[in-house]
Design a protein around this motif. Structure first.
Motif, PDB file in Angstrom:
ATOM      1  N   ARG A 320      45.013  17.900  58.913  1.00  0.00           N
ATOM      2  CA  ARG A 320      46.308  18.302  59.233  1.00  0.00           C
ATOM      3  C   ARG A 320      46.890  17.463  59.640  1.00  0.00           C
ATOM      4  O   ARG A 320      46.256  16.945  60.777  1.00  0.00           O
ATOM      5  N   ARG A 349      50.332  14.799  51.063  1.00  0.00           N
ATOM      6  CA  ARG A 349      49.603  15.027  50.356  1.00  0.00           C
ATOM      7  C   ARG A 349      49.217  14.580  49.115  1.00  0.00           C
ATOM      8  O   ARG A 349      48.030  15.025  49.018  1.00  0.00           O
ATOM      9  N   THR A 354      46.798  18.453  54.696  1.00  0.00           N
ATOM     10  CA  THR A 354      47.125  18.996  54.676  1.00  0.00           C
ATOM     11  C   THR A 354      49.303  19.141  55.596  1.00  0.00           C
ATOM     12  O   THR A 354      48.413  18.002  56.828  1.00  0.00           O
ATOM     13  N   TYR A 434      48.579  22.640  47.034  1.00  0.00           N
ATOM     14  CA  TYR A 434      48.731  22.762  49.069  1.00  0.00           C
ATOM     15  C   TYR A 434      48.759  23.680  49.710  1.00  0.00           C
ATOM     16  O   TYR A 434      49.255  24.179  50.981  1.00  0.00           O
ATOM     17  N   ARG A 713      42.862  18.122  47.175  1.00  0.00           N
ATOM     18  CA  ARG A 713      43.974  18.973  47.681  1.00  0.00           C
ATOM     19  C   ARG A 713      44.198  19.851  48.141  1.00  0.00           C
ATOM     20  O   ARG A 713      45.221  20.716  48.277  1.00  0.00           O
ATOM     21  N   GLN A 715      43.345  23.565  50.166  1.00  0.00           N
ATOM     22  CA  GLN A 715      43.278  24.193  50.949  1.00  0.00           C
ATOM     23  C   GLN A 715      42.120  24.923  51.232  1.00  0.00           C
ATOM     24  O   GLN A 715      41.703  24.443  50.808  1.00  0.00           O
TER      25      GLN A 715
END
Length: 868
Positions: A320, A349, A354, A434, A713, A715
């Motif tokens: 992240r 992204r 993230t 995302y 991509r 989560q």
């Protein structure tokens, strides 16, 4: 060719630092918190005073890691320390240097790149030159000539002297700049720049450095100074009367190719934040925050960075990125900042990471950056702003909303076309891989509010679902066409029979497509084949663990084909349980190989841990200050028995020889992946499960949350979904047990009475695809936040026999099963020193296991016992 200097500093030394106690066992390195220390001097001599600390790991401006002396004696780089340890000079070169680097690589299980020693020496010479110039600039800042720049830093920017020194800032005079240019000193590692400077085509420094731009900022990236930035501090103008650029770079420092201050991900053991990096705009912003203790903060000049930077961050474990850009003094400038943020989010992204964003609150309405913020606020206040950063999807939606409001203002209201365009843009954001389901829901709610309920939440959600389904259908069709084309190409190359061999490897959608041409007969009679396969394939792993106290019935833990998950908090014994079951299965005398795949530990560490549990011998003398793990590491390193009890040496050597025979015969095989990616795990599993030399009895993976998807991509929950789906398909395809370790969420289950499947970190797909789930709690952990002791008393009443707060027990609860009732529990005894777990079931084939070990002993009877 990889630059060896970068490899040593960025890859090798961080690994060495993690394993000081096992690489240099005679020096008795111990770690307290994040500090390593040793009772021996740098040269290996013992302390005459008996002090517990004589040398320690430190960080300075010349080496990222070096070994210092507590009495102020001469320190040495970590590589120099290793050279001295091997008996060479601390500055040895050539063969001695290369052999030491190779030895360190072997110790930490990484491959040393090929390199040219002469090129390395030239590279190191350039590094030394840059370090020397950096030191000269830092000294000049505190000399008479640097007074104006120093006053700017103290009076205008509000830095104190210690902060300036820790930031490594310096002063460059015109004389120094001219000397650098006249001597053609190289300040970067760019080959093209070096060639241009050496030929006289370019100079290292542009005119103005040392005259108008005198504040020197070393540009740190990795563990090297990649070059310098020079700042103008007086508002000088050029000949046309326009302001000069705020910064000049040395020639060869490429814009956007490096992130300032990124030296590798600093792991704080806080799983929630350990994969985060905070990205600020200016180098002084990052430096100031770093010096005050904010970890993993980096800078991209002007918020500009390349795709190469994203790939480097991913390679270092970053997941992240939080954007914390400057707050501007007026709307026009702030709009440009928003554009930079939007551009950065898209790059992040697209690179598979993230993005989050946060803003600095400017109470006065003036421009505010991180450096200025820290003049009046604490580092904790800055950390709080970062902690509560918003998802990037919200920012993108807000920018879309701002543009829609502008069009509404310009056109006197929202037209149907405006709303449709606004809705399409919002749906694109909401359907992004995302954007989490919760963020998606919030975007729809905000859209409804923004349109004054002209389009309600349900309507736009339905539109979004239709668009998402169409997108998935299109991508699926493209995949089918691609796979079919590849298959047809293979048929042309290999012949028609290969077509049928390939069908089983295809997914359901493609099989459906193929069935249209009657290539697959789904109604074929395969009854006899299926029933016959039960005899060969279906087998339960019989363990020596019994559950059942809750209902008065005993259930022996027998693991079926499919996914079984053993979950626990960090340090609560999930790996120990996994290893216990793996060893039990390997040693039950039945034909076949147990495959153990560790992600957290190296292959050598895992084998040493398994050996410790297998041997189950208390090796160390009480006064030695060692534990079994350290003693075994020393023995495997050089055969040392210095800290072993004398009566345990021979029995332990016999156990080592027997354990080696277990590994030689492939009853147990430890396979360490080189990457944390699912693609490599699939390759490993397909390889071991399709080979014909050894029958595979079970697969053990430690642990599932350490597995990722490369260049994704998704989560994290969706990423784990893909991991669990693939593992589930493996168990079905090969009809084999896969036993996973899993981490519990740090904030969940503060007592052993609250253990549920929802406690597993990112639990949904792990729980959904696991047929059996067992959660483990170590007795050594007391009940947290129980000051009055009420919860502890409740636990003692509900779980009799569990000695809460004392080591030596593992409490286990069955939270999901397709074969037995859930909620049943058991308590096992564990030796914390050996890691050995004592089963609570008298195994019916114990005599067979005894005979098996006797056979192993006989195999080794005439062999000498040496460390492997």
């Amino acid at each position: 060719m990889i630059e060896l200097y970068d490899f040593i500093n960025d890859e090798l030394l961080p690994r060495v630092l993690e394993n000081m106690d096992t690489i240099f066992p005679e020096r008795n390195w111990t770690k307290k918190g994040y500090r390593w220390s040793s009772p021996f001097h740098v040269d290996g001599s013992e302390s005459q005073s008996g002090a517990s600390e004589r040398s320690y790991i430190k960080t300075d401006s010349s080496y990222r890691y070096s070994v210092g002396e507590t009495d102020g004696g001469n320190g040495v780089s970590l590589i120099g320390y290793a050279l001295l340890y091997k008996g060479y000079a601390r500055d040895a070169k050539g063969k001695d240097f290369v052999e030491t680097i190779k030895w360190l690589c072997d110790e930490v299980d990484i491959e040393m790149p090929q390199f040219n020693n002469e090129e390395y020496e030239q590279y190191k010479k350039r590094v030394d030159t840059i370090q020397m110039l950096c030191s000269d600039m830092q000294k000049a800042l505190f000399a008479k000539e640097g007074k104006e720049v120093l006053n700017y830093l103290t009076d205008i920017r509000g830095y104190d002297v210690n902060l300036i020194k820790n930031m490594g800032l310096g002063f460059i005079s015109a004389e120094m700049a001219d000397r650098i240019n006249s001597e053609k000193l190289l300040l970067s590692f760019n080959p093209a720049a070096a060639k241009a400077i050496e030929s006289g085509e370019r100079t290292s420094l542009p005119y103005g450095v040392g005259r108008t731009h005198q504040l020197a900022i070393p540009y740190m990236c990795g563990n090297n100074i990649r070059g310098f930035k020079f700042r103008e501090i007086n508002g000088n103008l050029n000949k046309e009367g326009k302001p000069l650029p705020k910064y000049y770079n040395n020639y060869g420092l490429p814009k956007g190719q490096y992130l300032f201050g990124f030296r590798g991900l600093y792991l704080t053991r806080n799983k929630e934040w350990d994969r985060d990096v905070t990205l600020v705009e200016g180098e002084l912003d990052a430096l100031h925050a770093q010096v005050l203790g904010l970890q993993n903060v980096v800078a991209a000049a002007g918020a500009d960075f390349s795709e190469k930077v994203i790939e480097e961050l991913k390679a270092k474990g970053v997941r992240r990125i939080t954007l914390l850009f400057d707050t501007e003094e007026n709307d026009e400038k702030q709009k440009k900042t928003y554009e930079k943020i939007e551009k950065a989010i898209k790059k992040i992204r697209n690179g598979g990471l993230t993005a989050f964003y946060a803003f600095l609150p400017s109470e006065s309405g003036k421009k505010l950056d991180v450096d200025e913020f820290l003049r009046y606020h604490s580092i904790d206040e800055l950390q709080k702003i970062i902690k509560f950063a918003e998802p990037a999807s919200f920012f993108l939606f807000e920018q879309t909303l701002i543009r829609a409001i502008q069009r509404q203002t310009e056109e006197g209201g929202l037209t149907s076309k405006n709303i449709d365009e606004f809705m399409r843009q919002a749906i694109d954001i909401a359907n992004s891989p995302y954007t989490t389901p919760l963020e998606r829901d919030m975007i729809f709610r905000k859209f409804e509010e923004a349109t004054g309920s002209q389009v309600n939440k349900a309507a736009i959600e339905e539109e979004a679902n239709i668009a998402d389904a169409e997108n998935i259908s299109r991508k699926t069709q493209e995949l089918i066409e691609s796979k079919l084309q590849s298959l047809l190409d293979n048929i042309k190359k290999e012949g028609y029979p290969e077509y049928f061999k390939a069908i089983d490897s295809l997914g359901g959608d493609i099989r459906k497509e193929l069935s249209k041409s009657n290539c697959i007969d789904y109604l074929a009679d395969d009854t006899d084949e299926v029933f016959e396969s039960f005899k060969d394939d279906y087998k339960l792993l019989k363990t020596d663990i019994v559950f059942g106290e809750k209902y008065g019935s005993n259930y022996r833990l027998m693991i079926p084909p499919g996914i079984t998950t053993i979950a626990a908090h960090t340090g609560h014994g999930k790996s120990k349980v996994l290893q216990h079951i793996a060893l039990s299965e390997a040693l039950n005398g039945e034909e076949g190989c147990v495959v153990y795949i560790p992600y957290e530990e190296s292959k050598k560490q895992t084998i040493a841990t398994l050996l410790n549990a297998y041997a189950n011998i208390e090796l160390t003398r009480e006064a030695s200050g060692h534990n079994n793990a350290q003693t075994i590491a020393e023995y495997l390193h050089d055969g040392s028995t210095k800290y072993m009890k004398k009566d345990k040496i021979v029995p332990f050597k016999r156990k080592v020889a027997m354990f080696k025979e277990i590994l030689h015969r492939r009853l147990l095989k430890v396979v360490k992946p080189e990457t944390p990616y699912l693609s490599e795990l699939k390759t490993i599993l397909n390889s071991v499960l399709t080979q014909r030399q050894f029958k595979i009895k079970a697969i053990f993976i430690d642990y599932v949350q350490e597995i990722y998807i490369e260049n994704t991509r998704y989560q994290r929950p969706d990423e784990l979904k893909e991991v669990m789906v693939e593992l589930d398909l493996m168990t079905q395809r090969y009809n084999i047990p896969i036993v996973l370790a899993a981490q519990l969420n740090a904030q969940s289950a503060q007592t052993p009475l609250a253990l549920t499947n929802q406690c597993i970190a990112d639990s949904y797909w792990i729980a959904r695809k696991s047929g059996e789930i067992i959660i483990v709690w170590s007795s050594k952990e007391g009940c947290k936040n129980d000051q009055e002791g009420k919860m502890t008393e409740k636990i003692k009443e509900r779980i009799p026999g569990l000695n809460l707060g004392e080591p030596g027990q593992l409490y286990m609860v069955y939270t999901k099963s397709r074969t037995v009732m859930t909620g049943i529990t058991t308590i096992l005894e564990i030796n914390g020193n050996t890691g050995h777990i004592e089963g609570n079931h008298v195994v019916s084939d114990a005599q067979q296991e005894f005979e098996f070990e006797t056979e192993l002993s006989a195999t080794q009877e005439n062999k000498s016992y040496r460390p492997f």
